[in-house]
Design a protein around this motif. Structure first.
Motif, mmCIF file in Angstrom:
data_model
loop_
_atom_site.group_PDB
_atom_site.id
_atom_site.type_symbol
_atom_site.label_atom_id
_atom_site.label_comp_id
_atom_site.label_asym_id
_atom_site.label_seq_id
_atom_site.Cartn_x
_atom_site.Cartn_y
_atom_site.Cartn_z
ATOM 1 N N ALA A 27 -48.603 1.842 31.245
ATOM 2 C CA ALA A 27 -47.569 1.812 32.278
ATOM 3 C C ALA A 27 -46.176 1.776 31.651
ATOM 4 C CB ALA A 27 -47.779 0.604 33.188
ATOM 5 N N VAL A 28 -46.016 0.991 30.577
ATOM 6 C CA VAL A 28 -44.721 0.927 29.894
ATOM 7 C C VAL A 28 -44.373 2.294 29.290
ATOM 8 C CG1 VAL A 28 -43.470 -0.078 27.944
ATOM 9 C CG2 VAL A 28 -44.839 -1.548 29.434
ATOM 10 N N ASP A 78 -32.695 -3.133 38.665
ATOM 11 C CA ASP A 78 -32.495 -1.701 38.891
ATOM 12 C C ASP A 78 -32.741 -0.939 37.596
ATOM 13 O OD1 ASP A 78 -31.698 0.821 39.558
ATOM 14 O OD2 ASP A 78 -29.878 0.189 40.596
ATOM 15 N N ALA A 79 -34.002 -0.557 37.366
ATOM 16 C CA ALA A 79 -34.356 0.103 36.109
ATOM 17 C C ALA A 79 -33.660 1.445 35.954
ATOM 18 C CB ALA A 79 -35.870 0.280 36.035
ATOM 19 N N GLU A 88 -43.558 -5.814 38.339
ATOM 20 C CA GLU A 88 -44.635 -5.258 39.161
ATOM 21 C C GLU A 88 -45.945 -6.011 38.960
ATOM 22 O OE1 GLU A 88 -44.607 -1.233 37.881
ATOM 23 O OE2 GLU A 88 -42.946 -0.630 39.215
ATOM 24 N N ARG A 89 -46.206 -6.476 37.745
ATOM 25 C CA ARG A 89 -47.432 -7.215 37.454
ATOM 26 C C ARG A 89 -47.304 -8.706 37.790
ATOM 27 N NH1 ARG A 89 -51.149 -5.310 33.823
ATOM 28 N NH2 ARG A 89 -51.384 -7.422 32.994
ATOM 29 N N ARG A 90 -46.048 -9.115 38.036
ATOM 30 C CA ARG A 90 -45.764 -10.522 38.346
ATOM 31 C C ARG A 90 -46.217 -11.444 37.216
ATOM 32 N NH1 ARG A 90 -47.310 -11.043 44.802
ATOM 33 N NH2 ARG A 90 -45.971 -9.302 45.470
ATOM 34 N N THR A 124 -36.247 -1.812 29.390
ATOM 35 C CA THR A 124 -36.165 -1.713 30.844
ATOM 36 C C THR A 124 -37.549 -1.515 31.450
ATOM 37 O OG1 THR A 124 -33.981 -0.701 30.590
ATOM 38 C CG2 THR A 124 -35.030 -0.497 32.737
ATOM 39 N N ALA A 125 -38.330 -0.658 30.821
ATOM 40 C CA ALA A 125 -39.684 -0.398 31.331
ATOM 41 C C ALA A 125 -40.539 -1.660 31.286
ATOM 42 C CB ALA A 125 -40.325 0.720 30.524
#
Length: 991
Positions: A751-752, A641-642, A700-702, A692-693
């Motif tokens: 993205a980060v 939970d970011a 998301e990128r796995r 967190t990011a």
């Protein structure tokens, strides 16, 4: 046989309480005292003192022993006096005829003021019936003292045996002092032998005027005179002045019989610098135009005591009108509080705990509270216009201005403290208010008050209990009447009218008194425990709010916090038991909308106000550990939970911003420490958001992030000088891992960065943290994130002087520390060029500065009042420091810092800047930074302008320590500092 008898008697006397029992046995035998007389002596405050004085008195008049054996009333009164007062014992030995005044029916009868006046006038050879009595005889001064002390002994006999109340004792002492002043005036007139040009009235002030005088005290007076018909005013005043001086000498002069007391005329207009005697019109002219608040408080006690009675009454009636309108004066409450602080500040620290008059919970605390309430409410309620403390307190209670229980407790404390004061002074007939530390002295006091089992312990316990209660009620009663205007108190006590309560609130500085009354009603109505605590607290809190820049905001904030936490048990205990926390909360709520808003978002933070240690800035390492733990709690779960992770960190930041704001408001931090604290918690929040990011992007990128990522602080954040309203200027840098696709790495880093910005800025109950990347290469037109290699290529090819200057503030703040170090290594040669910048670059920087001054200043803004871009403001100082760095930091490592003030200090040490110039620049920087922070604290909106709105300017000035009504001084200070700084900038920066 005599020796064994004395030894046996000695043991018995020791058991009865005689300290020197062997000596006492010999005296008892020589006087032939029976068991009853010995027992009566043993019951006195100091049996040895009483017996010794009796023996000396018997040598002068042997009849006294038989008289005390036959008359128990005489015995009780005489022995009580001899056991308490060595001075009165000595007096009776010198004048043995006077012990008879303690015998018979007259010994228990209180003489009238007229009788005391007649007796002392006759003692000095004056005729009491004459309109202008004249003294005669060379021994008038000694006769006055003998007669006066005889009356003291008569009064002490009744006082110490309970035949006179404390109020009666104080009134009789005042009457006796008035009689002595009249006799002194008669002596002065006899010595003057003049033509009688002047009418002179003596006005009693202080305790003499209030008829609550001590046994030994300075007698405060004011002299007022008028020329008699046809007399020249100047000559009449000269004669009146001689009479006043003669009166003062007659009472104060030392003779073989000692002196009476000092006659103190320092309460007159202009004090000791003013004329001793004035006409009535001169007095009134001074009071109407020049008098200070404390002078009206003193005049509350004014009463004619000697001299021309008609003139004295005219004076009293005229000043009475002024006294009962004094509370309408501007800054009345502030003046009264300031006077109280001055009185307390003059008490030596080593005496404060033993001072029964001026110390905490002493006589002055009670008198001060009563007088303030009288002055405030006596304007509309004539029943409160009493000179003496206890009658005034009773009137306040009857009128509902003070609760009955509170009034009773104060009256008991006052009565006890006055008893102790009298006992202390009676012993040597000396002016003192300090309880002695010795066991024997404390024992004497305890026994005089009737304690027998444990005189020292019982006295000390009762004294401390009364002092604590008096101090508590002193604080409480300053504003108690306001509560009674809006809430029915226990016992269905009377209320103030809404109009009177509104007027009082307006006098305290509340701009919306009707709204304030509604808040008070909401807080205090009902019979709940919460309402009871609010009723106890609010009288003091209202005054503390009024001490702040915005009393209305303080009261509103308190209501909101109480609504949120009022049913929480610890909060109620905190309010009840921690006065410091309540006072600090009041000050913060009335000073800072920014801090109030932070508190309302998490009211439980009020707990940190109870302790200085809780307001200390926390180390960055401790904050970072707490933030990491918060992030891990939320990101280690399967449902990572970011948002909640960063919400927890933002709550931490909010708490630390509140801690910093409170410490700032309370003056516990300077401007550099404030900047450090805000920078530290901001950096911790950014690091937590980055962590967190990264975790979210990896999910998301796995897979793991294909690049290293770091955040570089710029601007005020990089300089460790962040303010409450500052955005966080940053640049984002990444470095692809070995073998990673550069485009993929760049996308992941982007993205980060975007997720970090989103998490910190998303709507939440906590202050948002905007990451501003506008200082990156190519500004907002360039990529949000660059690789380290891209930064290197850009700076090698395109770097301009302004970018080199911007990089002077760059430092690593979050993300991969190793990457951050490599970035700093990359930019050091750019911002600290080895040979310094050339003349063309200097000209370019100067041109940019001039352009910025011309173009970036907001339209209509006064350049003299813009803290950032204005003349002599932050930008001016910082550009001077930065130009010095660009020119010399390549060769001088001491200049390689991101902070402004250390650059100035290092420049002085290196001989690059004159010390005085550095001081001028640093002072302007501090003043501008403090005002910038203060504006945010006060308004909860950032602004670079010194407020021009009068209310905002006043609030900022008060927050920064300027007294009420001195907002103009803040403007003057700012203009002076920045004007001097601009002169340095013109010379050092522009050349």
């Amino acid at each position: 046989m005599a020796e064994p008898r004395i030894q046996t008697a000695s043991g018995r006397l020791a058991r009865l309480g005689f300290g020197d029992a062997a000596r006492a046995a010999g005296v008892v035998e020589s006087l032939g005292l029976d068991e009853g007389l010995v027992g009566a002596l043993a019951a006195t405050a100091d049996p040895d003192l009483a017996l010794g004085s009796l023996a000396r008195l018997a040598e002068r008049d042997p009849r006294v022993v038989a008289a005390v054996a036959a008359d128990t009333g005489l015995r009780d009164r005489l022995f009580a006096v001899l056991g308490v007062s060595a001075a009165l014992g000595d007096h009776l030995v010198r004048h043995p005829e006077q012990w008879r005044a303690l015998q018979g029916d007259d010994a228990v009868r209180r003489p009238s003021a007229a009788e005391a006046r007649a007796e002392l006038l006759e003692a000095v050879g004056a005729d009491p019936a004459e309109a202008e009595p004249r003294a005669s005889g060379d021994g008038a001064l000694e006769a006055l003292r003998v007669a006066y002390r005889g009356r003291l002994a008569h009064l002490a006999g009744r006082d110490l045996t309970g035949a006179a109340t404390q109020a009666e004792v104080g009134a009789e002492l005042a009457d006796l002092a008035a009689a002595a002043l009249e006799a002194g005036l008669a002596i002065a007139r006899a010595g003057e032998g003049g033509s009688g040009l002047a009418r002179l009235a003596v006005i009693g002030m202080g305790k003499c005027g209030a008829r609550e005088l001590n046994y030994i005290s300075d007698v405060d007076v004011i002299f007022v005179a008028e020329p008699k018909p046809g007399a020249d005013e100047a000559k009449a005043l000269q004669e009146a002045t001689r009479l006043a001086q003669g009166l003062m000498r007659a009472c104060s002069a030392t003779t073989p019989e000692g002196s009476l007391w000092e006659v103190d005329a320092a309460l007159r207009p202009e004090g000791r610098s003013g004329p001793l005697v004035r006409t009535l019109q001169s007095h009134l002219a001074y009071y109407r135009r020049w008098a200070k608040t404390w002078e009206f408080q003193a005049l509350l006690k004014a009463r004619p005591v000697a001299g021309d009675p008609e003139l004295g009454e005219r004076y009293a009636a005229a000043v009475d009108e002024l006294v009962w309108t004094a509370a309408e004066r501007e800054n009345f409450v502030e003046d009264v509080r300031a006077m109280r602080r001055r009185v307390e500040a003059h008490v030596p620290r080593d005496e404060a705990e033993r001072q029964i008059k001026l110390g905490p919970g002493g006589i002055r605390d009670i008198e001060f509270a009563v007088q303030l309430l009288q002055l405030v409410h006596g304007r509309t309620d004539p029943m409160l216009r009493r000179r003496a403390t206890l009658p005034a307190l009773a009137a306040l209670s009857r009128g509902g201005y003070v609760g009955r229980d509170d009034a009773r407790a104060l009256a008991e404390a006052y009565d006890f403290l006055r008893q102790v004061e009298h006992l202390l002074q009676l012993q040597r007939l000396r002016r003192t208010h300090i309880v002695p530390p010795g066991e024997a002295e404390l024992r004497r006091l305890g026994r005089a008050l009737g304690y027998r089992a444990d005189p020292v312990g019982e006295f000390t316990a009762r004294w401390r209990r009364h002092a604590l209660e008096a101090r508590r009620l002193h604080e409480k009663l300053f504003y108690r009447p306001l509560l009674q205007a809006v809430a029915r108190l226990p016992g269905d006590e009377a209320r103030l009218s809404p109009q009177a309560a509104k007027a009082r609130l307006e006098a305290l500085g509340y701009l919306d008194p009707e709204g304030a009354l509604r808040h008070i009603a909401a807080l205090t109505s009902g019979v709940s425990r919460r309402a009871a605590i609010q009723r106890t607290l609010l009288p003091v809190l209202l005054g503390w709010f009024a001490d702040g820049p915005d009393p209305d905001a303080g009261l509103l904030g308190f209501r909101q916090v109480s609504d949120a936490l009022g049913t929480t048990p610890w909060y109620l205990r905190l309010l009840r038991d921690e006065a410091a926390a309540a006072e600090r909360m009041s000050r913060v709520l009335a000073s800072s909308r920014y801090a109030a808003e932070l508190l309302l978002r998490a009211p439980e933070a009020v707990a940190m106000l109870a302790d200085d240690a809780e307001l200390a800035v926390r180390p960055r390492e401790s904050l970072a550990a707490e933030a990491r733990a918060a992030v891990q709690r939320h990101t280690a779960s399967p449902n990572q939970d970011a948002e909640n992770a960063v919400a927890a960190v933002r709550a931490l930041r909010r708490r630390e911003l509140f801690r910093t704001a409170v410490a700032d408001v309370l003056g516990l931090l300077d401007v550099e420490e404030t900047g450090d604290a805000i920078t530290s918690v901001t950096s911790v929040a950014i690091q937590a958001a980055v962590d967190t990011a990264i975790a979210k992007v990896e999910v998301e990128r796995r897979g793991p992030l294909p690049t290293r990522f770091a955040v570089i602080a710029m601007g005020r954040l990089g300089g460790g000088e962040a303010g409450y309203g500052s955005d966080a200027d940053v640049m984002f840098v990444h470095e692809p891992l070995a073998g990673a696709d550069e485009r993929d790495a760049a996308g992941a880093a982007h993205a980060v960065a975007e997720e970090t910005r989103r998490l910190l800025a998303r709507p939440a109950p906590d202050p948002p943290l905007t990451l501003d990347a506008g200082l990156r290469p190519e500004g907002r037109q360039g990529p949000l994130v660059r690789s380290l290699a891209s930064y290197a290529a850009y700076y090698a090819r395109w770097s301009s002087p302004w970018e080199s200057q911007a990089l002077l503030r760059a430092c690593f703040t979050a993300g991969d520390a190793a990457l951050g170090r490599r970035f700093i290594e990359l930019i050091d040669p750019i911002r600290y060029p080895p040979g310094g910048i050339d003349d063309a670059a200097v000209r370019e920087i100067r041109r940019l500065k001039a352009r910025m001054e011309a173009e970036r200043l907001p339209r209509g803004a006064d350049p003299a009042l813009h803290t950032k871009l204005g003349r002599g403001g932050l930008s001016d100082v910082e550009w001077v420091a930065q130009l010095l760095q660009l020119r010399h930091a390549g060769a001088e490592p001491a200049l390689r810092t991101t902070r402004t003030l250390p650059v100035l200090r290092a420049s002085v040490a290196l001989g690059l800047l004159a010390e005085e110039d550095a001081k001028v620049l640093a002072e302007a920087w501090r003043v501008a930074s403090r005002i910038r922070n203060a504006v945010m604290l006060v308004r909860n909106r950032p602004s670079d302008l010194v407020p021009t709105d009068a209310r905002d300017l006043s609030r900022v000035a008060r927050l920064l320590g300027h007294p009420p009504g001195s907002a103009g001084d803040l403007l003057d200070d700012y203009r002076r500092a920045t004007r001097r700084a601009r002169a340095v900038v013109e010379r050092v920066f522009y050349g």
